[in-house]
Write an enzyme that holds these catalytic residues in place. Structure first.
Site, mmCIF file in Angstrom:
data_model
loop_
_atom_site.group_PDB
_atom_site.id
_atom_site.type_symbol
_atom_site.label_atom_id
_atom_site.label_comp_id
_atom_site.label_asym_id
_atom_site.label_seq_id
_atom_site.Cartn_x
_atom_site.Cartn_y
_atom_site.Cartn_z
ATOM 1 N N ASN A 137 45.181 18.537 31.348
ATOM 2 C CA ASN A 137 44.844 19.750 31.692
ATOM 3 C C ASN A 137 44.560 20.577 30.572
ATOM 4 O O ASN A 137 45.329 20.326 29.627
ATOM 5 C CB ASN A 137 46.021 20.421 32.545
ATOM 6 C CG ASN A 137 45.581 21.920 32.748
ATOM 7 O OD1 ASN A 137 44.383 22.408 32.680
ATOM 8 N ND2 ASN A 137 46.787 22.651 33.209
ATOM 9 N N LYS A 163 43.021 29.341 41.067
ATOM 10 C CA LYS A 163 44.182 30.326 41.071
ATOM 11 C C LYS A 163 44.731 30.635 39.928
ATOM 12 O O LYS A 163 44.700 31.797 39.393
ATOM 13 C CB LYS A 163 45.247 29.766 41.991
ATOM 14 C CG LYS A 163 46.587 30.749 42.190
ATOM 15 C CD LYS A 163 46.191 31.880 43.097
ATOM 16 C CE LYS A 163 47.314 32.824 43.146
ATOM 17 N NZ LYS A 163 46.753 34.348 43.715
ATOM 18 N N TRP A 219 39.579 20.066 37.923
ATOM 19 C CA TRP A 219 38.771 21.280 38.041
ATOM 20 C C TRP A 219 37.806 21.106 36.915
ATOM 21 O O TRP A 219 38.187 21.511 35.608
ATOM 22 C CB TRP A 219 39.478 22.556 37.798
ATOM 23 C CG TRP A 219 38.797 23.852 38.338
ATOM 24 C CD1 TRP A 219 38.313 24.348 39.487
ATOM 25 C CD2 TRP A 219 38.532 24.868 37.267
ATOM 26 N NE1 TRP A 219 37.942 25.523 39.291
ATOM 27 C CE2 TRP A 219 37.827 25.956 38.037
ATOM 28 C CE3 TRP A 219 38.641 24.981 36.026
ATOM 29 C CZ2 TRP A 219 37.204 27.056 37.522
ATOM 30 C CZ3 TRP A 219 37.840 26.134 35.402
ATOM 31 C CH2 TRP A 219 37.255 27.053 36.089
HETATM 32 C C1 G6P Z 1 41.625 33.755 38.538
HETATM 33 C C2 G6P Z 1 41.908 34.010 40.273
HETATM 34 C C3 G6P Z 1 41.690 35.504 40.444
HETATM 35 C C4 G6P Z 1 42.833 36.120 39.425
HETATM 36 C C5 G6P Z 1 42.380 35.996 37.854
HETATM 37 C C6 G6P Z 1 43.812 36.350 37.084
HETATM 38 O O1 G6P Z 1 40.416 34.315 38.138
HETATM 39 O O2 G6P Z 1 40.889 33.377 40.825
HETATM 40 O O3 G6P Z 1 42.034 35.673 41.701
HETATM 41 O O4 G6P Z 1 42.732 37.554 39.752
HETATM 42 O O5 G6P Z 1 42.579 34.588 37.965
HETATM 43 O O6 G6P Z 1 44.822 35.878 37.315
HETATM 44 P P1 G6P Z 1 46.332 36.312 36.865
HETATM 45 O O7 G6P Z 1 47.289 34.982 37.374
HETATM 46 O O8 G6P Z 1 46.550 36.293 35.553
HETATM 47 O O9 G6P Z 1 46.708 37.619 37.509
#
Ligand code: G6P
Length: 586
Positions: free
Chosen positions: A100, A581, A74
């Protein structure tokens, strides 16, 4: 986010690595690659695109050898190209690495290593690890010593795995996840248990500031100074292996559909933890709640619940902003951290700041083996099973369910929670998708959508607009109803759609007035309510439920609408472009 996998064992490595990478696709990525060791040499194949595409173009899984590493990238440093994709060989090709995280001092390291004659072929920070490790190996001729020197010289956050030309794997971690799988047929090393769960459920959680060396004689773990460390093998839940779509077209649809069940499982068997949290919260002088993305929106709902029902003030903090406003925390503070993954770098950083200042950490989290749980005094599990779709759906309602339980305990049961009723209501909403599907067709070509709610429905409007943004790429904005006249009304015309979250509760009349103001400007209105009204061009009915519980059900039709709009627009709802994610970099 980048995913790492490594394997050393009795079987061909490449097919295992490719399958593992496919299992971790949900984490988000733009390119993919594999390296294996065979007949005294390391071969690398990689490319831009999805695992399946790159595999069919470059035959990743046809590489031979029983030792190897794999990666989905990524992009952080350097654009998305084949040469920036991992694995990165060292300039002599005697080792290759996957990484990573972010190497903060890569520019200095690169300059220094270039002066020493090491050649760089990519724009990534990661390639500095490959050449630094090679340099240290050239100096010491020993893998362990070269790892000690390398981790000493690297600055930043990282997990990396290297394959050496003698078929040894070596891997180190600093603030990025790395888990070792111990199987009958060999060893695995991965960012996520899902990378190898189909082969073994026996794992070793490598701690921060540790590295591991794996070869045909076994496995040895060391701290960054090179002292041996011992770890227990633990078993992980086989439920993780559940991460298959089954009959559903997408994970997102599967996960939306699971909510009548997951809402009932949230915080299961955690009476003790919930009681303890309630005590902590009651006695805290300063109470904060933090999260990113969807988890932050859940925190905003909690603010309303705590103040309205428990008469307790809790301040929501966007995790990534905490570092810019120091001095929030002291020894009498409690920080509730909300996170699906427990690995979001922004959340972990907020938690570290709070801990350093003496605050107690309580977490609400889905992955109970995550870094966040390790940093918390008490954690309550969402228990909603793996959530693969990048856009959070079931984890949001599970987070809310736990926050509801805490608020209810704080007010001595004043909320009259009935989760069976919530579950039934969600079933009802999910029982017929046809109306939502036909509305999704209308949204296909629009460029702006607003979601409006008042009071506790405003954070739900924010979450609704986040879902629409994430998976439909339509510009979407959540608005508190009363603010309409202070600006957004200027944007209302016949090209705009507005979703009005308007259950028949204490916000109903005021929100209906906002709907009329919008309608008068020609915009199309989509009402989410248990009560019909002629102002709505489209009405999506939700069941009537007690006032406090509406947020748990009113988000469901909007999740479905976002999903079907993504299908109409032919975008992939599970893996939205540019998003990951689990965002483990800052
Ligand atoms: C990323 C994902 C979001 C998620 C956020 C927080 O930005 O794309 O969908 O809400 O992370 O993730 P977490 O695992 O900390 O709830």
């Amino acid at each position: 986010m980048c995913s790492i996998i490594g394997y050393l064992g009795a079987n061909q490595a490449a097919p295992i690595l490719v399958r593992g990478l496919k299992r971790m696709e949900y984490r988000g990525y733009d390119s993919v690659g594999v390296a294996t060791f065979s007949e005294n040499q390391i071969s690398v194949r990689k490319g831009v695109g999805k695992v399946a595409e790159v595999n069919s173009a470059a035959q990743l899984d046809a590489l031979s050898g029983t030792v190897g590493i794999g990666h989905t990238r990524w992009a952080t440093h350097g654009v998305v190209t084949e040469s920036n994709a991992h694995p990165h060989p060292s300039s002599s090709g005697e080792l290759a690495i996957v990484h990573n995280g972010i190497i903060d001092n890569y520019a200095d390291l690169k300059k220094d290593l270039q002066q020493k004659g090491y050649v760089f072929k990519s724009e990534t920070d990661s390639e500095a690890i490959a050449n630094l490790l090679q340099y240290n190996f050239d100096q010491t001729k020993e893998i362990k010593k070269s790892m000690v020197s390398t981790v000493d010289q690297l600055k930043g956050n990282y997990a990396f795995v290297a394959v050496f030309e003698d078929g040894t794997l070596a891997a180190a971690r600093l603030h990025e996840p790395l888990i070792i799988g111990v199987g009958k047929g060999g060893y695995f090393i991965s960012s996520d248990v899902l990378g190898f769960i189909e082969h073994t459920d026996e794992v070793i959680y490598q701690d921060n500031r540790e590295f591991v060396i794996i070869n045909s004689t076994g496995i040895q773990i060391f701290d960054f100074e090179g002292n041996p460390v011992q770890h227990q093998i633990t078993k992980v839940s086989k439920e993780l292996a559940d991460a298959y779509k089954g009959d559903y077209a997408h994970f997102t649809l599967k996960e939306i559909s699971e909510q009548p069940i997951t809402i009932l499982k949230a915080g299961d068997n955690t009476k003790l933890e919930l009681d303890l949290i309630t005590e902590f919260v009651k006695h805290a002088k300063n109470l904060y709640i933090t999260g990113s993305g969807t988890s932050y929106n859940a925190a905003l709902v909690a603010k309303h619940l705590f103040s309205k029902y428990a008469k307790i003030k809790i301040e929501p903090l966007i995790s990534s902003e905490v570092q810019y406003s120091p001095n929030y925390f002291d020894h009498q503070s409690i920080l509730i951290a909300v996170s699906q993954s427990g690995e979001s770098a922004d959340v972990l950083e907020a938690v570290d700041i709070a801990k350093k200042d003496g605050a107690k950490i309580v977490s609400i989290v889905n992955i109970m083996t995550s870094s966040l749980v390790q940093r918390s005094s008490i954690s309550v599990g969402l228990n909603c099973g793996p959530e693969i779709g990048v856009a959070a759906t079931k984890s949001f309602t599970s987070q809310l369910a736990i926050l509801y339980k805490i608020a209810d305990k704080l007010c001595g049961g004043c909320m009259g929670l009935d989760f069976n009723k919530v579950s039934e209501s969600i079933y009802k909403i999910l029982s017929d998708h046809s109306k939502i599907q036909s509305i999704a067709k209308k949204l296909k070509d629009i460029s702006d959508i607003y979601v409006l709610g008042r009071g506790i429905h405003f954070p739900v409007a924010l979450e609704a607009s986040l879902k629409l943004k994430e998976i439909t790429y339509i510009h979407a904005e959540g608005l508190p109803g009363g603010e309409l006249k202070h600006g957004p009304l200027a944007l209302m015309d016949s090209n705009v759609y507005v979703i009005i979250i308007n259950p028949n509760d204490s916000t109903y009349t005021d929100t209906l007035a906002s709907a009329h103001e919008i309608k008068a400007r020609g915009a199309k209105i989509l009402g989410i309510s248990d009560r019909p009204n002629e102002v709505y061009d489209y009405w999506i009915e939700i069941p009537t439920i007690s006032e406090a519980l509406f947020p748990l059900i009113e988000i469901i039709p909007i999740q479905l609408l976002a999903y079907y709009s993504a299908i109409e627009k032919d975008t992939d709802p599970d893996y939205p472009r540019n998003l990951a994610k689990s965002v483990t970099v800052k």
